[in-house]
Design an enzyme around this catalytic site. Structure first.
Site, PDB file in Angstrom:
ATOM      1  N   HIS A 113       0.805  -1.215   0.000  1.00  0.00           N
ATOM      2  CA  HIS A 113       0.000   0.000   0.000  1.00  0.00           C
ATOM      3  C   HIS A 113       0.846   1.277   0.000  1.00  0.00           C
ATOM      4  CE1 HIS A 113       0.488  -0.121   4.431  1.00  0.00           C
ATOM      5  NE2 HIS A 113       0.218   1.172   4.412  1.00  0.00           N
ATOM      6  N   LYS A 160       0.573   5.598  -2.033  1.00  0.00           N
ATOM      7  CA  LYS A 160       0.580   6.884  -1.318  1.00  0.00           C
ATOM      8  C   LYS A 160       0.917   8.011  -2.295  1.00  0.00           C
ATOM      9  CE  LYS A 160       1.749   4.968   3.218  1.00  0.00           C
ATOM     10  NZ  LYS A 160       0.677   5.295   4.129  1.00  0.00           N
ATOM     11  N   ASP A 179       8.062  -7.110   8.580  1.00  0.00           N
ATOM     12  CA  ASP A 179       6.788  -6.386   8.489  1.00  0.00           C
ATOM     13  C   ASP A 179       6.906  -5.105   7.657  1.00  0.00           C
ATOM     14  OD1 ASP A 179       4.024  -5.954   9.259  1.00  0.00           O
ATOM     15  OD2 ASP A 179       4.750  -4.350  10.562  1.00  0.00           O
ATOM     16  N   HIS A 191       7.694  -2.305   2.358  1.00  0.00           N
ATOM     17  CA  HIS A 191       7.529  -0.865   2.181  1.00  0.00           C
ATOM     18  C   HIS A 191       8.858  -0.122   1.986  1.00  0.00           C
ATOM     19  CE1 HIS A 191       3.563  -1.912   3.318  1.00  0.00           C
ATOM     20  NE2 HIS A 191       3.692  -1.798   4.616  1.00  0.00           N
TER      21      HIS A 191
HETATM   22  C1  BG6 Z   1       1.619  -2.475   7.473  1.00  0.00           C
HETATM   23  C2  BG6 Z   1       2.307  -3.102   8.636  1.00  0.00           C
HETATM   24  O1  BG6 Z   1       2.006  -3.067   6.268  1.00  0.00           O
HETATM   25  O2  BG6 Z   1       1.945  -1.077   7.418  1.00  0.00           O
HETATM   26  C3  BG6 Z   1       1.913  -2.414   9.932  1.00  0.00           C
HETATM   27  O3  BG6 Z   1       1.954  -4.481   8.713  1.00  0.00           O
HETATM   28  C4  BG6 Z   1       2.161  -0.933   9.830  1.00  0.00           C
HETATM   29  O4  BG6 Z   1       2.625  -2.969  11.035  1.00  0.00           O
HETATM   30  C5  BG6 Z   1       1.537  -0.353   8.577  1.00  0.00           C
HETATM   31  O5  BG6 Z   1       1.585  -0.321  10.994  1.00  0.00           O
HETATM   32  C6  BG6 Z   1       1.965   1.088   8.374  1.00  0.00           C
HETATM   33  O6  BG6 Z   1       1.214   1.660   7.337  1.00  0.00           O
HETATM   34  P1  BG6 Z   1       0.976   3.237   7.269  1.00  0.00           P
HETATM   35  O7  BG6 Z   1       0.276   3.445   5.977  1.00  0.00           O
HETATM   36  O8  BG6 Z   1       0.151   3.593   8.479  1.00  0.00           O
HETATM   37  O9  BG6 Z   1       2.329   3.859   7.325  1.00  0.00           O
END
Ligand code: BG6
Length: 520
Positions: A204, A208, A261, A266
């Protein structure tokens, strides 16, 4: 002016402006894990917002699936309660929400039950919605928001029930596996049912707003390219700090840790977009071909470098945003019945990319839970000028390009300027500031809104290809192996801090410091 633009009412009104979105073809989406956290907090609200903006209408269909034996009415109550609780929507309109609920259905299915009622799912997918609207040839999507160990069996079930047509698409949530081997098994299993060009592995972060802007910034401006290399860049930092803990996800998180994670997906994706070569087009495979080259050129962390190049941390009790919060172990002992844990809730590491453009340029990655604030940023720090004409006493700060992903999306290019006024030539670092909230009034779609619509439109560019996920796991696996071979300790940090002291030392040893613009 800026205050007016921040006015929530004005923003809400603009959010209702239904122009500017490319309408998509009618589709049907089946959300496995339909009662889960992700579906309730993100997927259903995202679909609702796209519906509200008129990007699709009541010819489409949404079906939640999970093991729970809910009726459709129960399910609608559940998603309605969740929307009201989590979405903080100042312009919530019961009538619009009801119109949306008309296209939502629910079917209980246990994919491990031989007697699972796949027929009921087929009926729910193909039936018209409650106002009778429907369409032929809808794009069919299966969104698997469930534990990855269930992906292959779910795909098998869909195939046996004749629901997975050659044209249908499947979306896989992260994490895909917990290491290279388990990821390969999952990819093989899903690949037996869906061809690679039908598989959307979601990250995801790639949805952004500022992450997409990174592509535009780099490839729509001639300005950066000539200086985007080891010749002019001193180092790069990527931080994804969170103020939340792991509350509610202990069982998953304790087996995962921050490296799996956040870094495996990410942070590495951000690194790829920052450092990849310009793709020929924005076509799915063009971008993914360039990203994989970066992943394959990542310098491996070995037993010899584990101690000097990585830091593992775990939060203890502390204060975040003025509130006293429990440490990680206290949270665990309450819920997961685990008395000891070596799981890292923080990781910082130093790597580099072994190719001509980047050789020798340190790249520092850092992520953690229960840090001082929530902020995610990419910082590209440029080299100092070769010679200062201002004399040896003038303190010159290096130029920095700071791309803030969240909160308060912005791009700041820090340059040296003359401090205005009399009294000699005093230099000052000042940002050329593009703060989105001040520059633009539109509501930015949530990352999931954009990515879901990309699936409907068949755009693969912002989704990960199998080889990317596997290359990222190979690199992350090597760090886990080095940690375990050299017994790297997990260092404490108080909740509400910037991580263990060792994290500061990691950059300090190189004569650098973390850019903590957000938290300092
Ligand atoms: C998720 C993780 O992929 O991304 C979580 O599993 C984390 O642990 C989250 O809190 C963070 O996403 P964002 O969009 O809030 O930065």
């Amino acid at each position: 002016m800026a205050d007016a633009l921040r006015d929530p009412k004005l923003k809400a009104a603009q959010a209702k402006d239904k122009s500017g979105f490319v309408p998509v073809n009618p589709f049907e989406i089946v959300v496995f894990g339909g009662t889960g956290d992700l579906a309730r907090r993100k997927l259903i609200p995202s679909l609702y917002h796209r519906f509200l903006d008129g990007q699709f209408d009541d010819k489409s269909k949404i079906v939640g699936v999970s093991r729970s034996k809910h009726s459709r009415d129960d399910y609608l109550k559940l998603i309605t309660a969740a929307y009201k609780e989590f979405s903080n929507d100042p312009s919530f309109d019961e009538g619009e929400w009801e119109a949306f609920c008309c296209i939502v259905d629910y079917v209980p299915i246990d994919v491990y039950d031989d007697k699972a009622d796949w027929k009921a799912l087929e009926t729910a997918i193909t039936a018209n919605n409650c106002k009778g609207g429907g369409a032929d040839n809808r794009v069919r999507i299966f969104y698997l928001a469930m534990p990855p160990g269930m992906y292959a069996d779910t795909c098998d079930g869909l195939k046996s029930a004749g629901l997975a047509t050659p044209e249908s698409r499947v979306v896989l949530e992260k994490p895909i596996g917990k290491d290279f081997e388990s990821a390969a098994v999952i990819n093989d299993g899903v690949g037996k049912v869906f061809s690679e060009d039908r598989i959307y592995r979601i990250d995801h972060y790639l949805g952004k707003e500022t992450v997409q802007n990174l592509l535009v910034l780099r490839f729509a401006n001639i300005l950066f390219e000539p200086i985007w290399s080891r010749e002019h860049i001193d180092h790069i930092q990527i931080t994804a700090a969170e103020s939340i803990g792991v509350a509610g996800r202990e069982a998953y998180y304790n087996k995962s840790g921050a490296l799996r994670d956040m870094v495996q997906n990410h942070l590495l994706q951000l690194l790829c977009l920052t450092c990849m070569e310009a793709p020929g087009t924005l076509d799915g495979n063009d971008i993914r071909r360039e990203k994989i080259k970066v992943l394959q050129a990542l310098h491996m962390i070995t037993d010899e470098t584990a101690a000097s190049h990585t830091v593992r941390g775990q939060y203890t009790t502390g204060v975040v945003g003025g509130d006293a919060v429990a440490g990680y172990m206290d949270e665990l002992s309450d819920k997961a019945d685990i008395s000891q844990s070596e799981t890292e809730t923080f990781v910082a590491l130093k790597t580099q990319i072994d190719n001509w453009r980047w050789a020798g340029v340190p790249i520092y990655l850092r992520t953690g839970k229960r840090m001082a604030e929530r902020w995610s940023e990419i910082v590209v720090q440029f080299k100092p000028v070769p010679h200062s004409v201002f004399g040896k006493d003038a303190a010159l700060s290096p130029n920095r390009l700071v791309i803030r992903l969240q909160p308060d999306e912005s791009v700041n290019l820090w340059v040296e300027i003359k401090e205005p006024g009399a009294g000699g030539l005093r230099l000052k670092s000042w940002p050329l500031d593009l703060t989105y909230d001040e520059a633009f009034t539109t509501r930015y779609p949530d990352a999931y809104e954009r990515l879901l619509m990309d699936v409907v439109r068949g755009r693969l560019a912002l989704f990960m290809r199998r080889d990317e996920v596997e290359a990222a796991w190979r690199w992350v696996d090597s760090i886990h192996e080095a940690w375990s071979a050299t017994k790297q300790p997990v260092k404490d940090y108080p909740a509400g801090s910037l991580g263990p002291l060792a994290s500061g030392l990691l950059v300090d040893r190189d004569g650098r410091e973390w850019w903590d613009g957000a938290a300092s």
